[in-house]
Design an enzyme around this catalytic site. Structure first.
Site, short mmCIF file in Angstrom:
data_model
loop_
_atom_site.label_atom_id
_atom_site.label_comp_id
_atom_site.label_asym_id
_atom_site.label_seq_id
_atom_site.Cartn_x
_atom_site.Cartn_y
_atom_site.Cartn_z
N ASP A 221 1.03 -1.19 -0.06
CA ASP A 221 0.13 -0.07 -0.05
C ASP A 221 0.87 1.28 0.08
OD1 ASP A 221 -2.64 -1.02 -0.17
OD2 ASP A 221 -2.75 -1.16 2.02
N LEU A 222 2.02 1.32 0.60
CA LEU A 222 2.65 2.51 0.99
C LEU A 222 3.52 2.66 -0.40
CD1 LEU A 222 4.02 1.90 4.55
CD2 LEU A 222 2.25 3.45 3.79
#
Length: 402
Positions: free
Chosen positions: A174-175
């Site tokens: 996600d990051l």
């Protein structure tokens, strides 16, 4: 709306953040950190899913939500209503960037798809974030960080060889997807200065997860099979990893043959290891790590961490303590760098927020706005950008539209 800072690179850029959870909000936060005005749209009752994740900070925020939503305004709109959809379209027309991670086809059902919005706004930069290739057979599959960590081979490269696959401690897919998305948006903003035209940036969690495999991934392709797992050690460089001193763990990174010689002679006082033909080159040390590493473990384990770090530093070998997370966040290094900020919170009294990692012309961009309470900017945004009166906004609130 007064959180703009004309000294920041993206001052004057407006971002409509229709995303939730982590990858999309992270992208929007990166743009906000660089000076963009970010309007986050949330459901009037529930808000972003992450307002219910992590540790509670006041009535509508949590540690998880706050980690990805600094430098934003919060506007609540029920996008399942016709009026709410129209308000979102009106906000999109006044924005430079739209970010969304609805389920496949969800934005189009709301009249908020790229092809729909660009009709009235050809200069719009639109970022769609999904789990998988939107043009592929898995386009409709929901995307979850942990699932992609498994599917992209990331879990297979973490942990010790004797242990089962292991996920990253944070939602790394996600990051990284959020950061890659921000890069794509920035490139499109730059291009638009020359052409006046917008772009549709499409990002998939799986694509970004595969990219994170980096040199491990290429090594697996060369091998024709999975690479070995080395836990806290390096797959190619020896000695390079976490070692246990007498009083705690430390990281030692011996990056070349000259450093290894100094390490043996000056740090652990074992010149015989430096003179051993098996260990003279890094390739030799990697091939013979099963013989070398136990010797190093014994020597390191009978010395104090402070003594080792002093000797390693004098020898020019990069090293450092292994700290707990709270230790790291409250360390003198983090405090001096201004990486943790404290802001007044209307209910909790105060809230700590991490600062942007950038330095621009020698200064770290400020946290202009702490992560917002749910809907705290609805009236301000609808009034200042869409010209709605107090009476109109009050009616929309009564009807549950905002």
């Amino acid at each position: 709306m007064s959180n703009q800072n004309s000294s920041l690179p993206l001052a004057g850029v407006r971002v409509l953040d229709l995303s939730r959870v982590l990858a999309g909000p992270w992208c929007a936060m990166v743009l906000g950190d660089l000076g963009a005005e970010v309007i986050k749209v949330e459901h009037p009752q529930r808000g972003d899913d992450t307002r219910d994740w992590g540790l509670r900070v006041g009535p509508t925020a949590t540690s998880y939500f706050n980690s990805a939503n600094r430098n934003k305004h919060s506007v609540t709109i029920d996008l399942q209503t016709a009026e709410g959809q129209q308000i979102a379209r009106d906000l999109a027309r006044q924005s430079d960037v739209v970010i969304q991670n609805f389920k496949f086809g969800g934005a189009e059902k709301l009249g908020l798809g790229y092809e729909q919005l660009k009709q009235d706004h050809p200069g719009l930069i639109y970022c769609s974030i999904s789990g998988y290739d939107r043009a592929g057979p898995e386009a409709a599959r929901p995307g979850y960080d942990l699932v992609v960590q498994g599917e992209a081979g990331l879990m297979a490269l973490n942990g010790e060889a004797t242990q089962p696959p292991l996920k990253f401690g944070v939602a790394a897919v996600d990051l990284f997807t959020g950061m890659y998305s921000a890069q794509g948006v920035l490139a499109a903003l730059y291009e638009r200065q020359q052409t006046g035209k917008g772009r549709h940036i499409e990002m998939a969690l799986f694509d970004c997860g595969l990219m994170i495999t980096s040199y491990y991934g290429l090594e697996a392709l060369i091998r024709g099979e999975d690479s070995l797992r080395y836990g806290n050690a390096h797959p190619s460089i020896v000695p390079y990893g976490v070692f246990n001193a007498e009083d705690g763990p430390l990281v030692i990174t011996v990056g070349n043959n000259r450093q290894f010689e100094r390490f043996c002679r000056e740090v652990i006082e074992r010149p015989d290891l430096a003179d051993d033909d098996r260990f003279r080159t890094n390739l030799g040390r990697a091939e013979n790590r099963a013989v070398l590493v136990p010797e190093l473990d014994r020597e390191i384990g009978r010395r104090q961490r402070r003594v080792l770090i002093e000797r390693l530093t004098e020898a020019g070998i990069p090293c450092g303590e292994v700290l707990g997370l709270h230790e790291a966040l409250t360390s003198r290094r983090a405090i001096d760098a201004g990486l943790v900020t404290t802001h007044v919170h209307p209910e909790a009294g105060s809230a700590q927020v991490l600062a942007p990692p950038y330095r621009i012309d020698g200064s770290r961009p400020p946290v202009r706005r702490a992560p917002p309470q749910l809907g705290e900017d609805t009236r301000d945004v609808l009034h200042s950008l869409l010209g709605l009166s107090d009476e109109q906004i009050s009616r929309l609130k009564v009807e549950g539209v905002v």
